[in-house]
Write an enzyme that holds these catalytic residues in place. Structure first.
Site, short mmCIF file in Angstrom:
data_model
loop_
_atom_site.label_atom_id
_atom_site.label_comp_id
_atom_site.label_asym_id
_atom_site.label_seq_id
_atom_site.Cartn_x
_atom_site.Cartn_y
_atom_site.Cartn_z
N GLY A 94 6.39 -1.00 -3.37
CA GLY A 94 6.23 0.35 -3.89
C GLY A 94 4.79 0.81 -3.85
O GLY A 94 4.30 1.50 -4.73
N SER B 174 8.04 -5.24 -7.16
CA SER B 174 7.77 -6.30 -8.14
C SER B 174 6.98 -5.76 -9.33
O SER B 174 5.94 -5.13 -9.13
CB SER B 174 6.96 -7.41 -7.47
N VAL C 198 -6.42 0.95 -3.01
CA VAL C 198 -7.56 1.58 -2.32
C VAL C 198 -6.98 2.34 -1.13
O VAL C 198 -5.79 2.24 -0.84
CB VAL C 198 -8.60 0.57 -1.82
N LYS D 204 -11.00 17.22 4.04
CA LYS D 204 -11.91 16.38 4.84
C LYS D 204 -12.05 17.02 6.23
O LYS D 204 -11.05 17.13 6.95
CB LYS D 204 -11.30 14.98 4.93
N PRO E 208 -15.93 14.91 14.25
CA PRO E 208 -15.21 16.05 13.67
C PRO E 208 -13.71 15.94 13.87
O PRO E 208 -13.24 15.21 14.73
CB PRO E 208 -15.73 17.22 14.53
N VAL F 53 10.91 -10.18 -5.74
CA VAL F 53 11.69 -10.89 -4.72
C VAL F 53 11.06 -12.27 -4.51
O VAL F 53 9.85 -12.36 -4.23
CB VAL F 53 11.70 -10.09 -3.40
N THR G 277 -7.20 5.16 9.24
CA THR G 277 -6.00 5.35 10.05
C THR G 277 -4.73 4.71 9.48
O THR G 277 -3.65 4.86 10.06
CB THR G 277 -6.23 4.75 11.45
C1 LIG Z 1 -10.81 -1.70 1.57
C2 LIG Z 1 -9.67 -0.88 2.07
C3 LIG Z 1 -9.87 0.48 2.30
C4 LIG Z 1 -8.82 1.26 2.79
N1 LIG Z 1 -9.05 2.57 3.07
C5 LIG Z 1 -8.07 3.30 3.62
C6 LIG Z 1 -8.27 4.67 3.95
O1 LIG Z 1 -9.34 5.24 3.72
N2 LIG Z 1 -7.26 5.35 4.51
C7 LIG Z 1 -6.04 4.77 4.76
O2 LIG Z 1 -5.14 5.43 5.31
N3 LIG Z 1 -5.81 3.50 4.41
C8 LIG Z 1 -6.78 2.75 3.87
N4 LIG Z 1 -6.53 1.46 3.52
C9 LIG Z 1 -5.18 0.92 3.70
C10 LIG Z 1 -4.27 1.40 2.59
O3 LIG Z 1 -4.79 1.02 1.33
C11 LIG Z 1 -2.88 0.81 2.77
O4 LIG Z 1 -2.47 0.96 4.09
C12 LIG Z 1 -1.88 1.52 1.90
O5 LIG Z 1 -2.28 1.56 0.58
C13 LIG Z 1 -0.52 0.88 2.00
O6 LIG Z 1 -0.50 -0.36 1.38
P1 LIG Z 1 0.92 -1.07 1.29
O7 LIG Z 1 1.86 -0.16 0.60
O8 LIG Z 1 1.27 -1.57 2.62
O9 LIG Z 1 0.62 -2.35 0.39
P2 LIG Z 1 0.35 -2.49 -1.18
O10 LIG Z 1 -0.33 -1.31 -1.76
O11 LIG Z 1 -0.34 -3.81 -1.34
O12 LIG Z 1 1.79 -2.56 -1.85
C14 LIG Z 1 2.57 -3.72 -1.80
C15 LIG Z 1 3.80 -3.53 -2.64
O13 LIG Z 1 4.66 -4.63 -2.43
C16 LIG Z 1 5.15 -5.07 -3.67
N5 LIG Z 1 5.45 -6.50 -3.58
C17 LIG Z 1 4.63 -7.49 -3.16
N6 LIG Z 1 5.26 -8.67 -3.26
C18 LIG Z 1 6.50 -8.42 -3.74
C19 LIG Z 1 7.62 -9.23 -4.08
N7 LIG Z 1 7.56 -10.55 -3.95
N8 LIG Z 1 8.73 -8.62 -4.55
C20 LIG Z 1 8.81 -7.28 -4.69
N9 LIG Z 1 7.77 -6.47 -4.38
C21 LIG Z 1 6.64 -7.04 -3.93
C22 LIG Z 1 4.05 -4.78 -4.67
O14 LIG Z 1 4.57 -4.70 -6.00
C23 LIG Z 1 3.54 -3.43 -4.14
O15 LIG Z 1 4.34 -2.41 -4.70
C24 LIG Z 1 -7.56 0.67 3.02
C25 LIG Z 1 -7.35 -0.68 2.75
C26 LIG Z 1 -8.40 -1.46 2.30
C27 LIG Z 1 -8.17 -2.93 2.05
#
Ligand SMILES: Cc1cc2nc3c(=O)[nH]c(=O)nc-3n(C[C@H](O)[C@H](O)[C@H](O)COP(=O)(O)OP(=O)(O)OC[C@H]3O[C@@H](n4cnc5c(N)ncnc54)[C@H](O)[C@@H]3O)c2cc1C
Length: 539
Positions: free
Chosen positions: A37, A64, A72, A103, A123, A210, A370
């Site tokens: 989520g 979870s 971030v 932006k 740009p 999970v 990205t």
């Molecule tokens: C330093 C940094 C800067 C960034 N800057 C940018 C930016 O400027 N622009 C951009 O587009 N992206 C950026 N990103 C990437 C961006 O943060 C992610 O792509 C975005 O937030 C998506 O993350 P996610 O949903 O894949 O993972 P997460 O946010 O980590 O979510 C994982 C989810 O999985 C769930 N989960 C994990 N394990 C289990 C389990 N066992 N059972 C059930 N649920 C589980 C957690 O509860 C959580 O809800 C950045 C990343 C980093 C590290």
């Protein structure tokens, strides 16, 4: 120079429109389970819900309660506007809820030491740039051939002018020139907003940790075992579990291709700071000793961070350097978050009955912001495949090739930032400049640039530089000052055409007066005008 503009979206009224019924969905597809989520989970759920819930498919997000989101990721590309438009969600609704700002692009400061090129702006393009792109490309090509002409990108694009003056990429109502723009936003608030919208649109929600995916004889996922509740069955599973890659990596053992040999950064620190009365309309990415720092304006605060390589500096050193850079002392009561990053991609984003979206599928460091675009494109492309009713192996291979090509193209553009740096102050920057681990297409593009023949035709034909448009490639190469030594430049020969800059300066200055103050626009975000649509400009 040809220009193509793609009409990406539809009118707001069309948000309720049901997608055209294409091939029947496979009978076996009744329940899709999205695990995770974070931004990836909720964006994917909304994209799936729009097309599939009206066709009787159940979409459930399992999250979870024990594992948080990464929290971030505060910058976007212009494609995020297409995401909200396609869901019929207005800027005036989501932006205030997420403390979002506009932006115009990104300033890269301190990446080059070449005189006159210490900083440049990448740009987002606009219709107005039709009037100056030809001159920019012409001057760049001439300068590579040794002609003494002005070829720094900042003087040629309206977006850099707007960013320099803290203007919004929003024209007065009587000025018809749309600007391609991205956003900055609070990623935690964005997740909450997306969750609310998804639940309103019929997505189901289960809070459960999970513990493992249960595989059937074919090796596909049959169900998810949870810590405290019953197993969760599904027909298709979407892995949005972040870097853990619970389904795609841990359960299905999909191999991972690391990009560590040409993208050295593997850690980051995030730190907020107060916002003043002027709200900039750009991201600033400043090269530090072992990486780069981001500065992202939100309506309530700045988001700051340092992306660096632990091969070259410790987390403590990095935090100290970031605080110094921001003017915050080490004993400041603002605490910093330290994060690890896994850079690369899985070999198959769609493997058996599982599709990975978000950090679970891979990550390229956030220099060009990205990641949300990868989420959006992966989920949208997956829905297109589902709509075609084809879930076979050939479809999976085609899908994976498409997503992998997107990763490789973006990787090459990010690597170019490092490869073209001219800093010599630390081993980190010297190692980046000396790095020979470049892809073949990137090597060819760099050598074509140096040949002076121009890279525009190869990019236009998508032979090289895939994934980024001509103006981006010219901006990075020219912005970093990848030109012959200034002492060797010759004046233009008689009859050699050059474009004087005064007319361009004048045009951009006059045009910029039609754009509105950023902070003021944010105070009262206008509803989209009837018929407004997102124009994507590629040169
Ligand atoms: C330093 C940094 C800067 C960034 N800057 C940018 C930016 O400027 N622009 C951009 O587009 N992206 C950026 N990103 C990437 C961006 O943060 C992610 O792509 C975005 O937030 C998506 O993350 P996610 O949903 O894949 O993972 P997460 O946010 O980590 O979510 C994982 C989810 O999985 C769930 N989960 C994990 N394990 C289990 C389990 N066992 N059972 C059930 N649920 C589980 C957690 O509860 C959580 O809800 C950045 C990343 C980093 C590290």
């Amino acid at each position: 120079m040809t220009v193509s503009a793609t009409l990406y979206t539809q009118n707001p009224d069309e948000s309720a429109r049901q997608p055209a019924r294409s091939s029947p969905l496979p009978q076996s597809l009744r329940r899709i389970i999205v695990v995770g989520g974070g931004s990836a989970g909720w964006m994917t759920a909304l994209i799936l819900a729009r097309t599939l819930i009206p066709r009787g498919v159940e979409v459930t997000v399992v999250e979870s309660p024990a594992v948080g989101i990464i929290g971030v990721g505060e910058g976007s590309t212009p494609w995020l506007r297409g995401f909200f438009d396609s869901l019929g969600i207005e800027e005036s609704e989501w932006m205030p809820a997420c403390h979002a700002t506009y932006k115009c692009g990104i300033t890269f400061a301190g990446w080059s030491t070449k005189p006159g090129f210490e900083s440049y702006f990448h740009p987002f393009a606009s219709m107005l740039d039709n009037l100056t792109m030809k001159q920019f490309v012409h001057n760049c090509d001439a300068r590579v051939r040794g002609v003494d002409v002005h070829a720094h990108p900042d003087r040629f694009f309206i977006a850099s002018r707007l960013a320099a003056k803290h203007l919004a990429p929003k024209p007065e109502t009587n000025f018809p020139f749309d600007i391609w723009h991205g956003y900055h936003f609070d990623s935690v608030l964005l997740g909450q907003f997306l969750q609310k919208k998804a639940l309103q649109r019929g997505v189901r929600y289960v809070a459960a940790h999970v513990t493992q995916a249960l595989l059937g004889e074919s090796g596909a996922i049959e169900a998810l075992q949870t810590r405290d509740g019953p197993n969760i069955d599904g027909d298709m599973f979407v892995d949005c579990t972040g870097f853990a890659g619970l389904l795609i990596t841990q359960a299905l053992k999909t191999p991972f291709v690391s990009f560590a040999n040409n993208l050295f950064n593997d850690a980051a620190i995030a730190l907020p700071s107060p916002m003043g009365s002027v709200v900039p309309s750009q991201t600033i990415s400043t090269a530090l000793k072992h990486g780069w720092a981001w500065r992202i304006p939100l309506t309530e605060r700045y988001g700051n961070g340092y992306v660096y390589s632990t091969q070259f500096c410790s987390p403590d050193q990095a935090e100290h350097e970031l605080r110094e850079h921001l003017g915050l002392t080490d004993d400041s009561d603002v605490s910093a978050r330290h994060l690890k990053m896994k850079i690369g991609r899985v070999t198959k984003h769609w493997n058996k009955n599982c599709v990975a979206v978000g950090l679970s599928q891979g990550f390229i460091e956030p220099l060009e912001a990205t990641a949300l675009l990868f989420i959006q494109q992966t989920a949208t492309t997956f829905v297109e495949f589902l709509e075609r009713g084809d879930l076979g192996e050939a479809a999976q291979e085609q899908f994976n090739a498409q997503v992998n090509a997107h990763f490789e193209g973006t990787r090459d553009y990010i690597v170019t930032h490092y490869k073209t740096n001219s800093r010599t102050d630390t081993e980190y920057w010297r190692a980046n400049a000396a790095n020979l681990q470049l892809s073949e297409p990137l090597k060819q593009l760099l050598s074509l640039w140096m040949s002076g023949k121009g890279i525009a035709p190869a990019i236009r034909q998508q032979a090289l530089g895939k994934g980024y448009p001509i103006f981006s490639w010219y901006s990075i190469m020219a912005g970093m000052g990848i030109f012959p030594d200034p002492h060797t430049l010759r004046p233009p020969a008689p009859g050699e055409h050059i474009y004087p800059l005064t007319a361009i300066d004048d045009l951009l200055e006059r045009s910029s007066r039609n754009y509105r103050d950023h902070a003021q626009v944010l105070g009262n975000i206008p509803a989209r005008r009837q018929g407004d649509s997102l124009q994507i400009y590629f040169w």
